[in-house]
Design a protein around this motif. Sequence first.
Motif, PDB file in Angstrom:
ATOM      1  N   ILE A   1       0.859  -1.183   0.000  1.00 10.32           N
ATOM      2  CA  ILE A   1       0.000   0.000   0.000  1.00 10.32           C
ATOM      3  C   ILE A   1       0.895   1.232   0.000  1.00 10.32           C
ATOM      4  O   ILE A   1       1.704   1.413   0.915  1.00 10.32           O
ATOM      5  CB  ILE A   1      -0.919   0.017   1.234  1.00 10.32           C
ATOM      6  CG1 ILE A   1      -1.911  -1.144   1.164  1.00 10.32           C
ATOM      7  CG2 ILE A   1      -1.664   1.353   1.335  1.00 10.32           C
ATOM      8  CD1 ILE A   1      -2.796  -1.293   2.388  1.00 10.32           C
ATOM      9  N   PRO A   2       0.799   2.073  -1.016  1.00 12.96           N
ATOM     10  CA  PRO A   2       1.616   3.291  -1.022  1.00 12.96           C
ATOM     11  C   PRO A   2       1.077   4.309  -0.017  1.00 12.96           C
ATOM     12  O   PRO A   2      -0.134   4.491   0.097  1.00 12.96           O
ATOM     13  CB  PRO A   2       1.472   3.807  -2.459  1.00 12.96           C
ATOM     14  CG  PRO A   2       0.158   3.269  -2.921  1.00 12.96           C
ATOM     15  CD  PRO A   2      -0.032   1.941  -2.232  1.00 12.96           C
ATOM     16  N   TYR A   3       1.986   4.894   0.715  1.00 16.09           N
ATOM     17  CA  TYR A   3       1.611   5.956   1.651  1.00 16.09           C
ATOM     18  C   TYR A   3       2.335   7.224   1.213  1.00 16.09           C
ATOM     19  O   TYR A   3       3.483   7.444   1.593  1.00 16.09           O
ATOM     20  CB  TYR A   3       2.030   5.595   3.082  1.00 16.09           C
ATOM     21  CG  TYR A   3       1.312   4.406   3.678  1.00 16.09           C
ATOM     22  CD1 TYR A   3      -0.010   4.505   4.108  1.00 16.09           C
ATOM     23  CD2 TYR A   3       1.979   3.195   3.850  1.00 16.09           C
ATOM     24  CE1 TYR A   3      -0.658   3.421   4.687  1.00 16.09           C
ATOM     25  CE2 TYR A   3       1.342   2.105   4.431  1.00 16.09           C
ATOM     26  CZ  TYR A   3       0.026   2.222   4.837  1.00 16.09           C
ATOM     27  OH  TYR A   3      -0.612   1.147   5.408  1.00 16.09           O
ATOM     28  N   PRO A   4       1.703   8.053   0.392  1.00 14.65           N
ATOM     29  CA  PRO A   4       2.377   9.269  -0.073  1.00 14.65           C
ATOM     30  C   PRO A   4       2.851  10.116   1.106  1.00 14.65           C
ATOM     31  O   PRO A   4       2.099  10.367   2.054  1.00 14.65           O
ATOM     32  CB  PRO A   4       1.279   9.991  -0.866  1.00 14.65           C
ATOM     33  CG  PRO A   4       0.363   8.896  -1.328  1.00 14.65           C
ATOM     34  CD  PRO A   4       0.350   7.905  -0.195  1.00 14.65           C
ATOM     35  N   GLY A   5       4.124  10.518   1.025  1.00 13.89           N
ATOM     36  CA  GLY A   5       4.678  11.357   2.080  1.00 13.89           C
ATOM     37  C   GLY A   5       5.219  10.599   3.270  1.00 13.89           C
ATOM     38  O   GLY A   5       5.664  11.218   4.245  1.00 13.89           O
ATOM     39  N   LEU A   6       5.208   9.262   3.216  1.00 14.21           N
ATOM     40  CA  LEU A   6       5.673   8.477   4.367  1.00 14.21           C
ATOM     41  C   LEU A   6       7.133   8.793   4.696  1.00 14.21           C
ATOM     42  O   LEU A   6       7.489   8.974   5.871  1.00 14.21           O
ATOM     43  CB  LEU A   6       5.518   6.979   4.080  1.00 14.21           C
ATOM     44  CG  LEU A   6       5.959   6.031   5.200  1.00 14.21           C
ATOM     45  CD1 LEU A   6       5.073   6.185   6.433  1.00 14.21           C
ATOM     46  CD2 LEU A   6       5.943   4.567   4.714  1.00 14.21           C
ATOM     47  N   GLU A   7       7.978   8.838   3.688  1.00 12.42           N
ATOM     48  CA  GLU A   7       9.399   9.093   3.926  1.00 12.42           C
ATOM     49  C   GLU A   7       9.605  10.451   4.616  1.00 12.42           C
ATOM     50  O   GLU A   7      10.367  10.559   5.595  1.00 12.42           O
ATOM     51  CB  GLU A   7      10.181   9.071   2.605  1.00 12.42           C
ATOM     52  CG  GLU A   7      10.146   7.729   1.887  1.00 12.42           C
ATOM     53  CD  GLU A   7       9.002   7.601   0.880  1.00 12.42           C
ATOM     54  OE1 GLU A   7       9.059   6.678   0.058  1.00 12.42           O
ATOM     55  OE2 GLU A   7       8.067   8.443   0.921  1.00 12.42           O
ATOM     56  N   GLU A   8       8.928  11.472   4.106  1.00 13.58           N
ATOM     57  CA  GLU A   8       9.065  12.811   4.675  1.00 13.58           C
ATOM     58  C   GLU A   8       8.602  12.846   6.136  1.00 13.58           C
ATOM     59  O   GLU A   8       9.256  13.466   6.991  1.00 13.58           O
ATOM     60  CB  GLU A   8       8.250  13.826   3.856  1.00 13.58           C
ATOM     61  CG  GLU A   8       8.848  14.174   2.508  1.00 13.58           C
ATOM     62  CD  GLU A   8       8.507  13.187   1.393  1.00 13.58           C
ATOM     63  OE1 GLU A   8       8.859  13.452   0.229  1.00 13.58           O
ATOM     64  OE2 GLU A   8       7.882  12.139   1.685  1.00 13.58           O
ATOM     65  N   GLU A   9       7.496  12.186   6.411  1.00 11.64           N
ATOM     66  CA  GLU A   9       6.947  12.200   7.770  1.00 11.64           C
ATOM     67  C   GLU A   9       7.856  11.456   8.749  1.00 11.64           C
ATOM     68  O   GLU A   9       8.061  11.889   9.889  1.00 11.64           O
ATOM     69  CB  GLU A   9       5.544  11.588   7.780  1.00 11.64           C
ATOM     70  CG  GLU A   9       4.493  12.404   7.045  1.00 11.64           C
ATOM     71  CD  GLU A   9       4.157  13.709   7.750  1.00 11.64           C
ATOM     72  OE1 GLU A   9       4.412  13.818   8.965  1.00 11.64           O
ATOM     73  OE2 GLU A   9       3.653  14.625   7.069  1.00 11.64           O
ATOM     74  N   VAL A  10       8.399  10.325   8.316  1.00 16.04           N
ATOM     75  CA  VAL A  10       9.288   9.558   9.187  1.00 16.04           C
ATOM     76  C   VAL A  10      10.560  10.352   9.481  1.00 16.04           C
ATOM     77  O   VAL A  10      11.002  10.445  10.641  1.00 16.04           O
ATOM     78  CB  VAL A  10       9.631   8.185   8.551  1.00 16.04           C
ATOM     79  CG1 VAL A  10      10.785   7.518   9.288  1.00 16.04           C
ATOM     80  CG2 VAL A  10       8.399   7.284   8.564  1.00 16.04           C
TER      81      VAL A  10
END
Length: 245
Positions: free
Chosen positions: A117-126
Amino acid sequence: MKAFINFAHRGASGAAPENTMAAFHKALEQGANGIETDVQMTSDHKLVLMHDEAVNRTTNGQGYIKDYTLSELQQLDAGSWFSEAFKGEQVPELKQLLALGKDRGTFINIELKNGIIPYPGLEEEVIAAVREYGMEERVIISSFNHYSLVHCKKLAPDIATAILYMEGLYQVCDYAQTVGADALHAFKYAVLPELVAEARDRGLAYHPFTVNAPDEMKRLLKAGVSGIITDYPDVLHALLQQEEV
């Protein structure tokens, strides 16, 4: 990250319900100096810790994390499936684990669960959360989604990344360097002494998973790995004391 790291896989998941604060605390009690976990995102863009994309296996709920708000998710029981002794355990937020790690000097391996499941913005948030807690030097971001790891390195060159993989990768050290990774998180059977030696020479750390049998731990310690990911950090801790790693 030069110290040997005893990574508790989803916390001490052999002794407590995986990816709960109970499992993380238990891991530290059992001698872990690292915790491995899995991060996903709720419908209101909060970072939560659970391995599966769906809540069915490890809570009393049904459906996908992406369809729950944080408030809805935290109303679920994430402990009773493991034992009634853990009834009422909640699905934790990433920030709770980062706060625990900051206080205890713990290494945290955050696996980005964005392969299905793609989570747009996951990398930025982490990355923003890691920086908020000043954990840049004690976090490793790992994923089976290597595109995501490349993105993380562009966003935060100072935060370590690790490629997750199952079978043997041809010229794995060359590949890791094309991705910009700092570590190799390989399935235990894909880890051979000659690969560990080459990786060490090229500044890459090996942290194999999921290693639960003492004989396997001993084999990998002898091979010279930099850390081990296990459901039983107490077993590994005892071996490390014997081996004086």
